[in-house]
Motif scaffolding. Sequence first.
Motif, PDB file in Angstrom:
ATOM      1  N   PRO A 457       0.723  -1.187   0.127  1.00  0.00           N
ATOM      2  CA  PRO A 457       0.120   0.049   0.066  1.00  0.00           C
ATOM      3  C   PRO A 457       0.905   1.173  -0.034  1.00  0.00           C
ATOM      4  O   PRO A 457       2.111   1.188   0.277  1.00  0.00           O
ATOM      5  CB  PRO A 457      -0.791  -0.173   1.556  1.00  0.00           C
ATOM      6  CG  PRO A 457       0.299  -0.877   2.235  1.00  0.00           C
ATOM      7  CD  PRO A 457       0.847  -1.820   1.115  1.00  0.00           C
ATOM      8  N   PHE A 495      -6.666   1.430   0.874  1.00  0.00           N
ATOM      9  CA  PHE A 495      -6.199   1.644  -0.352  1.00  0.00           C
ATOM     10  C   PHE A 495      -7.046   0.421  -1.351  1.00  0.00           C
ATOM     11  O   PHE A 495      -7.085  -0.775  -1.174  1.00  0.00           O
ATOM     12  CB  PHE A 495      -4.766   1.167  -0.518  1.00  0.00           C
ATOM     13  CG  PHE A 495      -3.992   1.180  -1.687  1.00  0.00           C
ATOM     14  CD1 PHE A 495      -3.130   2.290  -1.938  1.00  0.00           C
ATOM     15  CD2 PHE A 495      -4.275   0.282  -2.910  1.00  0.00           C
ATOM     16  CE1 PHE A 495      -2.395   2.321  -3.176  1.00  0.00           C
ATOM     17  CE2 PHE A 495      -3.460   0.539  -3.850  1.00  0.00           C
ATOM     18  CZ  PHE A 495      -2.635   1.583  -4.059  1.00  0.00           C
ATOM     19  N   GLN A 508      -5.490   1.538  -9.346  1.00  0.00           N
ATOM     20  CA  GLN A 508      -5.897   2.198  -8.007  1.00  0.00           C
ATOM     21  C   GLN A 508      -7.403   2.931  -8.392  1.00  0.00           C
ATOM     22  O   GLN A 508      -7.778   3.419  -9.323  1.00  0.00           O
ATOM     23  CB  GLN A 508      -4.920   3.327  -7.615  1.00  0.00           C
ATOM     24  CG  GLN A 508      -5.128   3.659  -6.023  1.00  0.00           C
ATOM     25  CD  GLN A 508      -4.057   4.624  -5.583  1.00  0.00           C
ATOM     26  OE1 GLN A 508      -2.926   4.798  -6.098  1.00  0.00           O
ATOM     27  NE2 GLN A 508      -4.373   5.313  -4.423  1.00  0.00           N
ATOM     28  N   PHE A 520      -6.165  -2.929   0.681  1.00  0.00           N
ATOM     29  CA  PHE A 520      -5.283  -2.854   1.934  1.00  0.00           C
ATOM     30  C   PHE A 520      -6.115  -1.769   2.788  1.00  0.00           C
ATOM     31  O   PHE A 520      -6.090  -0.723   2.854  1.00  0.00           O
ATOM     32  CB  PHE A 520      -4.009  -2.165   1.581  1.00  0.00           C
ATOM     33  CG  PHE A 520      -2.953  -2.768   0.748  1.00  0.00           C
ATOM     34  CD1 PHE A 520      -2.033  -3.795   0.747  1.00  0.00           C
ATOM     35  CD2 PHE A 520      -3.220  -2.384  -0.900  1.00  0.00           C
ATOM     36  CE1 PHE A 520      -1.599  -4.275  -0.009  1.00  0.00           C
ATOM     37  CE2 PHE A 520      -2.407  -2.986  -1.788  1.00  0.00           C
ATOM     38  CZ  PHE A 520      -1.655  -4.031  -1.365  1.00  0.00           C
TER      39      PHE A 520
END
Length: 819
Positions: A457, A495, A508, A520
Amino acid sequence: MKSIILSFLFIASIHNLFAQNGSLTGRVKSGDSDVENITVKIVGLNKSAKTDPSGNYQINQLPIGKHTIIFSGLGYQSKKAVLALSDSPAILNVELLESESNLNDVVITGVNRATQLRKSPVPIAVMSKKAMDQNMNTNLIDAIVKGVPGVSAVTTGPNVSKPFIRGLGYNRVLTLYDGVRQEGQQWGDEHGIEVDEYGISRAEVVKGPASLTYGSDALAGVINMIPYSPNFDDGNLKGDFTTNYQSNNGMLGASFGLAYHKNDWKYTVRATGKTAHNYYNKIDGLVYGTAFREYNLSASARLDKKWGFSKTAITYYDNLMEIPDGSRDSLTRKFTKQISDAADDIKNRPIVPDDQLKSYSINPLHQHIQHYRLYNTSQFKFRNSDLNVLLGAQQSVRREYNHPTAPNQAGLYVVLNTLNYDFKYNLPDFSGIESTLGINGMLQGNRSKDATDFPIPDYNLFDIGAFYFAKKSMGKIDVSGGIRLDRRKMQWSDFYVGTNQQTGFGEQAQASNPLANLQFPAFKKNYYGLSGSIGLTYNVSERLLIKANIARGYRAPNITEIGSNGLDPGAHIVYLGNRGFKPEFNLQQDIGLIAYLKDAELSLELFNNSIQNYIYQSRLTDANGNPVVIVPGNLTYQYQQSKARLYGAEISINLHPSNVKWLSVNNSLSYVVGLNKNEELLKKHGADAKYLPFIPPLQIRSEIKATAQQNIGVFDKPYLRIDGAFYADQNRFYALDETETFTKGYSLFNIGIGSTLKTKNGKVLFDVLAQVDNIFNTAYQSNLNRLKYFEYYSESPNGRSGIYNMGRNISVKIIVPIN
């Protein structure tokens, strides 16, 4: 932090001396040369000075009377003189002899201030540039491995070597560049050090816990790579041009460095480039995916004044390195290459054309690593003490490209920013005790950029630790030790990862995205560590020493051990961490015997290391014992934690007969055993889980070297050396889930020759060194070679599995001085 700095300055300002009315000046030479950086110390007065580039020194405000003065420095035999001072200035000139033994070498790593090797109870080894040049290799760590018993390396091809000390590596070995801790995603298997090997003039290796001085990540030891610093007359410009060729992978290297000294200023600048195609061995042929291209730039400026010195330096490292995966054609065993992503079929990949195997062009699947470093190290001298300040900033940018259909799209793209700080105050000596107060640490942030894979992360880290270190000499006994307290704060926010609808790759994502996956979850934790050491050196005589040390080390878990949950494309491994891990603590006992005799140097070092909460990798399997595959074509490893114990020895026997001055015979033996002390695992799996992973086997190195004692024509004292490295079978390995397998022993033989070429009037033309490694082209696999496990088939037509190490390699290096 501000209050701490003010406290240091306040402590420094309150120390005053009574008026003195004597002075001492002089000059130090060795033969016809002036000697810089020789320490001149007045015994019992805590007064000292260092010689300047002209060999001159001066010490003021000395009491009248008889005094003992000691002259000592790196590479020279110490000298003691007794002088009666009056109110008139005294002059004392001395000549020092070069030291054949390194016992009087002055080291700066792992100690509170510059210390002679003989006085440190902690095992420390020194490797000079001359020795590194004569142990030519494709990277600096491999050269150190050849020259320092107890040091090994986990390798991924010829350009990535991760140092291990006595069986411990990764974040347990702290690498330093000029005293600045190296921070560059060192948790990864294929993440090497980011340093210009041609710019290093000296390496100091601490074997054992050095957490006392450096904090977390020095559990196994420290390797400090010290760059070149000019040491010559004022107003001169000097430098060198170094070129290096290696036959096996066609490596071409060139480095150009300049140094200038004017008045109180010293300047250096260096530029380096290296490139290589795939390496070769007789089993695999040219190993696809092992080419690399590397560039380095560095510059520094140092100001020396009576108040101390200040040095500012900047470095830049840029490396393009291919990513091997070991895929092959099942019948011909020729290497194949990946050409698609989602539809990739490992068994039907096309064979790599021959022209690509020997090409210097970097293939689309590669890593691009950049490292920027800016730092300042300064010393402020007071009457009886000094304050040392180090401030640094560095950035590591790592991109790993693993998508053949989108070669410009990085799979891994992480940027690591680190601010380092280090304050050390050397207090005035009190009753013969030299002591240091220190505080150091770092502020760190890691961010993922435009990537498709996210093994770790985005996190923030703050590290701070304070220590006290002291040493005292009492006749024949030198005692040193101290204590340290550390705190590390690790945290990250939620995350999320999703899928890019256009490319099909990961990306992401925002929490608001209904298709996003929380890869995460947020985490925040503080880790605390108490470390310390105490040791002594007993000088039985000038030539016989007994050393003993006991130390407690500390290491906080790194980001991948607690936070990883994804694919690292460059390693071809899916890492799974454990958020509940505790810090590692170890207790290590060392005892050593060193004898420097007329015709030989002998040393014996024994160690025993017990570790609490030891963290290691293990392949993940399902309930039926089959390997868990999360990402096809990639292994899955999950971190484990248990008790562990390592013990072993290093023995060196170096012969240099006084009546046969041209001959030297150097021998060393390294032995370490790593035991997994997880009782539950041992009961369930027995011998398969008995040992720790990545433990080097018993190894013996022997070298016979002949050096001419006079010039032969234009050749200035040429040398010829023949050496052999003998590795035993490694049958003590972590066999659970086939994390490791048996490794057969092997022997390697090398030969080298070299000399400085001079004109009749003594002017140096250049140095030339030639070396042949693995003379007999032995096919072997090191147990620390990660490529050994790059295999997709349970059987192969030639009965060989995995990738073998480099075959015969001829190296030539030429160093041309610039005056």
